[in-house]
Design an enzyme around this catalytic site. Structure first.
Site, PDB file in Angstrom:
ATOM      1  N   ASN A  67       0.869  -1.175   0.000  1.00  0.00           N
ATOM      2  CA  ASN A  67       0.000   0.000   0.000  1.00  0.00           C
ATOM      3  C   ASN A  67       0.908   1.228   0.000  1.00  0.00           C
ATOM      4  O   ASN A  67       1.540   1.529   1.006  1.00  0.00           O
ATOM      5  CB  ASN A  67      -0.884  -0.052   1.259  1.00  0.00           C
ATOM      6  CG  ASN A  67      -1.703   1.199   1.454  1.00  0.00           C
ATOM      7  OD1 ASN A  67      -1.775   2.047   0.560  1.00  0.00           O
ATOM      8  ND2 ASN A  67      -2.321   1.331   2.614  1.00  0.00           N
TER       9      ASN A  67
ATOM     10  N   LYS B 111       0.156   4.280  -0.225  1.00  0.00           N
ATOM     11  CA  LYS B 111      -0.469   5.449   0.425  1.00  0.00           C
ATOM     12  C   LYS B 111      -0.253   6.722  -0.423  1.00  0.00           C
ATOM     13  O   LYS B 111      -0.236   6.644  -1.642  1.00  0.00           O
ATOM     14  CB  LYS B 111       0.058   5.596   1.848  1.00  0.00           C
ATOM     15  CG  LYS B 111      -0.166   4.310   2.657  1.00  0.00           C
ATOM     16  CD  LYS B 111       0.029   4.478   4.133  1.00  0.00           C
ATOM     17  CE  LYS B 111      -0.212   3.146   4.814  1.00  0.00           C
ATOM     18  NZ  LYS B 111      -0.129   3.209   6.263  1.00  0.00           N
TER      19      LYS B 111
ATOM     20  N   HIS C 135      -9.510   0.761   5.135  1.00  0.00           N
ATOM     21  CA  HIS C 135      -8.209   0.980   5.779  1.00  0.00           C
ATOM     22  C   HIS C 135      -8.408   1.872   7.006  1.00  0.00           C
ATOM     23  O   HIS C 135      -9.259   2.766   7.003  1.00  0.00           O
ATOM     24  CB  HIS C 135      -7.231   1.632   4.788  1.00  0.00           C
ATOM     25  CG  HIS C 135      -5.832   1.656   5.336  1.00  0.00           C
ATOM     26  ND1 HIS C 135      -5.403   2.629   6.204  1.00  0.00           N
ATOM     27  CD2 HIS C 135      -4.801   0.795   5.179  1.00  0.00           C
ATOM     28  CE1 HIS C 135      -4.151   2.364   6.553  1.00  0.00           C
ATOM     29  NE2 HIS C 135      -3.764   1.260   5.947  1.00  0.00           N
TER      30      HIS C 135
ATOM     31  N   GLU D 154      -6.864   4.317   8.088  1.00  0.00           N
ATOM     32  CA  GLU D 154      -6.752   5.764   7.829  1.00  0.00           C
ATOM     33  C   GLU D 154      -8.059   6.295   7.240  1.00  0.00           C
ATOM     34  O   GLU D 154      -8.435   7.445   7.480  1.00  0.00           O
ATOM     35  CB  GLU D 154      -5.537   6.038   6.930  1.00  0.00           C
ATOM     36  CG  GLU D 154      -4.234   5.869   7.721  1.00  0.00           C
ATOM     37  CD  GLU D 154      -3.053   5.352   6.917  1.00  0.00           C
ATOM     38  OE1 GLU D 154      -3.050   5.450   5.685  1.00  0.00           O
ATOM     39  OE2 GLU D 154      -2.112   4.829   7.567  1.00  0.00           O
TER      40      GLU D 154
ATOM     41  N   GLU E 202      -5.229  -5.279  10.605  1.00  0.00           N
ATOM     42  CA  GLU E 202      -4.240  -4.229  10.843  1.00  0.00           C
ATOM     43  C   GLU E 202      -4.551  -3.530  12.161  1.00  0.00           C
ATOM     44  O   GLU E 202      -5.388  -2.611  12.185  1.00  0.00           O
ATOM     45  CB  GLU E 202      -4.267  -3.207   9.709  1.00  0.00           C
ATOM     46  CG  GLU E 202      -3.942  -3.799   8.349  1.00  0.00           C
ATOM     47  CD  GLU E 202      -3.381  -2.750   7.400  1.00  0.00           C
ATOM     48  OE1 GLU E 202      -2.309  -2.986   6.851  1.00  0.00           O
ATOM     49  OE2 GLU E 202      -4.002  -1.682   7.232  1.00  0.00           O
TER      50      GLU E 202
ATOM     51  N   GLY F 268       2.435   2.109  10.929  1.00  0.00           N
ATOM     52  CA  GLY F 268       3.368   3.224  10.777  1.00  0.00           C
ATOM     53  C   GLY F 268       4.073   3.616  12.068  1.00  0.00           C
ATOM     54  O   GLY F 268       4.725   4.647  12.150  1.00  0.00           O
TER      55      GLY F 268
HETATM   56  P1  PGA Z   1       2.819   0.224   7.754  1.00  0.00           P
HETATM   57  O1  PGA Z   1       1.368   0.400   7.090  1.00  0.00           O
HETATM   58  O2  PGA Z   1       3.405  -1.039   7.172  1.00  0.00           O
HETATM   59  O3  PGA Z   1       3.572   1.454   7.375  1.00  0.00           O
HETATM   60  O4  PGA Z   1       2.602   0.088   9.229  1.00  0.00           O
HETATM   61  C1  PGA Z   1       0.526  -0.696   6.858  1.00  0.00           C
HETATM   62  C2  PGA Z   1      -0.769  -0.238   6.300  1.00  0.00           C
HETATM   63  O5  PGA Z   1      -1.286   0.809   6.736  1.00  0.00           O
HETATM   64  O6  PGA Z   1      -1.365  -0.883   5.410  1.00  0.00           O
END
Ligand code: PGA
Length: 258
Positions: free
Chosen positions: A9, A11, A94, A96, A166, A172
């Site tokens: 992903n 982003k 997701h 976010e 997740e 992150g």
């Molecule tokens: P990350 O993100 O690997 O940077 O923790 C994963 C995601 O949000 O899909």
């Protein structure tokens, strides 16, 4: 035996030129990869990346889509537009989107059904906040998001759904769930799917783990019985970190198709 499925992903990162360079490197370096792969660039790079991954073992994914097919929805992207670009799969729900952009289960479910109706594959993300985990509610939150996210999805369409667990506190942040904690939630989600669709479907559905997956923790996570791959954010942004994750073999042999 389920195959591993590793998705990147990207982003809100990368210009078209940067996305093209990353996609080309991944196509070359993963051409003998044994698992299933997907990259999800920003909308602005989909058209650039599409021809680069076409015919390779890397699927093209989008990071979101509108809940409506088309119409007066300023700033939204429709399923028809995604399909027009060659997108095969879409990441929905997701964290976010859920927490920064306030998407609720009903909206996410509408998107899931629309994507499936139009023949796309779906990666449905679920996961609890830190406060919910500390309150002992991780299973309950994942169950609700799974049940509501899949409401009205037929058993036949479920074959095109992957779930990504997740934990929000791991995204992150550099904090990963322990392989044991992650596997326990994956097993729980699989039970929820069994209750909804029967044991066979529950055994078949792929459940990715996401949240600070890196080359040095991917193998332990993917060695777990219920962890069928990874949804990778930060480490998906360059081949040096994504390729080792993509080549991780947690104990199962590769091959096969989704
Ligand atoms: P990350 O993100 O690997 O940077 O923790 C994963 C995601 O949000 O899909």
């Amino acid at each position: 035996m389920r195959n591993y499925y590793i998705a990147g992903n990207w982003k809100m990162h990368k210009t078209r030129a940067e996305a093209a360079a990353l996609a080309s490197a991944l196509v070359t370096q993963l051409k003998d990869g044994k698992h299933q792969y997907l990259v999800a660039p920003s909308f602005t790079s989909l058209e650039t990346v599409a021809p680069l991954v076409k015919g390779s073992n890397i699927r093209l994914g989008a990071q979101n889509m509108a809940a409506e097919e088309q119409g007066a929805h300023t700033g939204e992207i429709s399923v028809l537009q995604l399909k027009d670009l060659g997108v095969q799969a879409v990441i929905l729900g997701h964290s976010e989107r859920r927490h920064t952009y306030h998407e609720d289960d009903a909206l996410i479910n509408k998107k899931v059904k629309l994507a499936l109706q139009h023949g796309l594959e779906v990666i449905l993300c679920v996961g609890e906040l830190l406060s919910e985990r500390e309150a002992g509610k991780a299973q309950e939150v994942c169950e609700t998001q799974t049940v509501k996210g899949l409401a009205g999805v037929s058993a036949a369409d479920l074959a095109r759904v992957t779930i990504a667990y997740e934990p929000v506190w791991a995204i992150g942040t550099g904090k990963t769930a322990t392989p044991e904690d992650a596997d326990a939630i994956h097993a729980y989600i699989r039970q929820v799917v069994a209750r909804l669709y029967g044991a066979d479907k529950a055994q078949q559905i792929l459940i990715q783990y996401g949240g600070s997956v890196k080359p040095d923790n991917a193998a332990q996570l993917m060695a777990k019985e219920n962890i069928d791959g990874a949804l990778v954010g930060g480490a998906a942004l360059n081949p040096e970190t994504f390729v080792p994750i993509a080549n991780t073999c947690g104990g199962r042999s590769g091959g096969g198709v989704l």
